[in-house]
Design an enzyme around this catalytic site. Sequence first.
Site, mmCIF file in Angstrom:
data_model
loop_
_atom_site.group_PDB
_atom_site.id
_atom_site.type_symbol
_atom_site.label_atom_id
_atom_site.label_comp_id
_atom_site.label_asym_id
_atom_site.label_seq_id
_atom_site.Cartn_x
_atom_site.Cartn_y
_atom_site.Cartn_z
ATOM 1 N N ARG A 25 -29.803 -18.624 38.324
ATOM 2 C CA ARG A 25 -28.663 -19.084 37.515
ATOM 3 C C ARG A 25 -27.349 -18.509 38.026
ATOM 4 O O ARG A 25 -26.286 -18.817 37.504
ATOM 5 C CB ARG A 25 -28.862 -18.692 36.060
ATOM 6 C CG ARG A 25 -30.114 -19.330 35.490
ATOM 7 C CD ARG A 25 -30.123 -19.314 33.988
ATOM 8 N NE ARG A 25 -31.448 -19.746 33.560
ATOM 9 C CZ ARG A 25 -31.747 -20.191 32.363
ATOM 10 N NH1 ARG A 25 -30.796 -20.267 31.457
ATOM 11 N NH2 ARG A 25 -32.968 -20.548 32.056
ATOM 12 N N LYS A 75 -34.896 -7.410 46.993
ATOM 13 C CA LYS A 75 -34.104 -6.339 46.369
ATOM 14 C C LYS A 75 -34.407 -4.953 46.929
ATOM 15 O O LYS A 75 -33.528 -4.106 47.013
ATOM 16 C CB LYS A 75 -34.295 -6.353 44.845
ATOM 17 C CG LYS A 75 -33.648 -7.552 44.179
ATOM 18 C CD LYS A 75 -33.889 -7.580 42.680
ATOM 19 C CE LYS A 75 -32.800 -6.864 41.940
ATOM 20 N NZ LYS A 75 -32.751 -7.235 40.501
ATOM 21 N N ASP A 112 -27.657 -3.740 37.914
ATOM 22 C CA ASP A 112 -28.543 -4.145 36.807
ATOM 23 C C ASP A 112 -28.445 -3.186 35.619
ATOM 24 O O ASP A 112 -28.431 -3.611 34.466
ATOM 25 C CB ASP A 112 -30.004 -4.208 37.275
ATOM 26 C CG ASP A 112 -30.287 -5.435 38.139
ATOM 27 O OD1 ASP A 112 -29.595 -6.455 37.963
ATOM 28 O OD2 ASP A 112 -31.196 -5.361 38.988
ATOM 29 N N GLY A 140 -41.629 -1.674 36.170
ATOM 30 C CA GLY A 140 -41.356 -2.401 37.410
ATOM 31 C C GLY A 140 -39.925 -2.153 37.878
ATOM 32 O O GLY A 140 -39.262 -1.209 37.426
ATOM 33 N N ALA A 142 -37.143 -3.832 37.302
ATOM 34 C CA ALA A 142 -36.123 -3.964 36.257
ATOM 35 C C ALA A 142 -36.142 -2.726 35.363
ATOM 36 O O ALA A 142 -35.090 -2.224 34.957
ATOM 37 C CB ALA A 142 -36.378 -5.232 35.451
ATOM 38 N N LEU A 227 -35.555 -7.758 28.197
ATOM 39 C CA LEU A 227 -34.967 -8.211 29.458
ATOM 40 C C LEU A 227 -35.268 -9.687 29.709
ATOM 41 O O LEU A 227 -34.588 -10.348 30.485
ATOM 42 C CB LEU A 227 -35.480 -7.354 30.629
ATOM 43 C CG LEU A 227 -34.608 -6.145 30.983
ATOM 44 C CD1 LEU A 227 -34.174 -5.359 29.772
ATOM 45 C CD2 LEU A 227 -35.290 -5.238 31.979
#
Length: 282
Positions: A25, A75, A112, A140, A142, A227
């Site tokens: 997005r 990432k 983040d 993880g 995130a 999240l």
Amino acid sequence: MDDQPQASRHVPIAGVIGWPIAHSRSPILHGHWLKRYGIAGHYIPVPVAPEDLAEVLRAMPRMGFVGANVTIPHKESVLALADVVTDRAALIGAANTLIFRPDGKIHADNTDGYGFIANIRQHQPDWVPDLGPAAVIGAGGAARAVVASLLESGVTELRITNRTRIRAEQIRSEFGAKVVVYDWAEAGNMLDGAMTVVNATSMGMEGKPALRIPLDALAPGTLATDLVYTPLMTPFLEEAQARGCHIVDGLGMLLHQAAPGFERWFGRRPEVDDELRRAVLA
Ligand code: ATR
């Protein structure tokens, strides 16, 4: 560099690199800001296979790119290819924002955690990080950003649980003694007395099973945030709200994490508001 056409030197281009990238997005989000502020710039999705990452990163600055967002599966691997890695990106072990500097160096950052905290502060301005323990479900990539930002915000005790316990243990060994690991089978106990609770797993996402942790210990007034943002109202948030918790959905984290990159690339700090939310949800 000097024989580049004027346009590629003067109209900044940024993008998001990932594989696959069609569902990102970010192009809608940055495109909305570019249009809204009348900035001459472009933001495009760039599909990059893992084996091409190094070559593409070297080529992008020469093609007029001033930077990029980075998503799955790159990432972690971009860290080794960057010339400068911020402390927080190194601690988290991943980068989501790259800046291609005029001197040719690649600067890697992770926004983040900033996005996570900014989302909470926007929707629950009275939230106080050190009022009581924070509980993070998941360990993880995130979750690592969430842990880093909660500790940086002043949380004094950070409880964490994960289906694969070793990943939570790893976070404790890297982030220090404020982190307390709970067994997945006892995850419900972790919520007892917690003032902030975060779902950082992918459970509850469309097409995936709901989070199955018992939420009986969630006290009214606790801040609960997820999240996952597809759907916006996850089963976890629904139950937390029914228990009297203050809830914050996950979409704002996506919106806020994008702001620092946009400012660096295009020279204007963008606003995260309802108009942007609607554009991204449309
Ligand atoms: P991300 O970068 O989005 O955090 P990730 O690193 O793959 O992605 O982490 C996904 C998280 O969701 C992990 O905490 C994962 O638990 P494991 O480490 O045990 O894999 C969690 N998760 C995903 N599916 C799950 C499931 N069905 N049950 C429990 N946890 C799940």
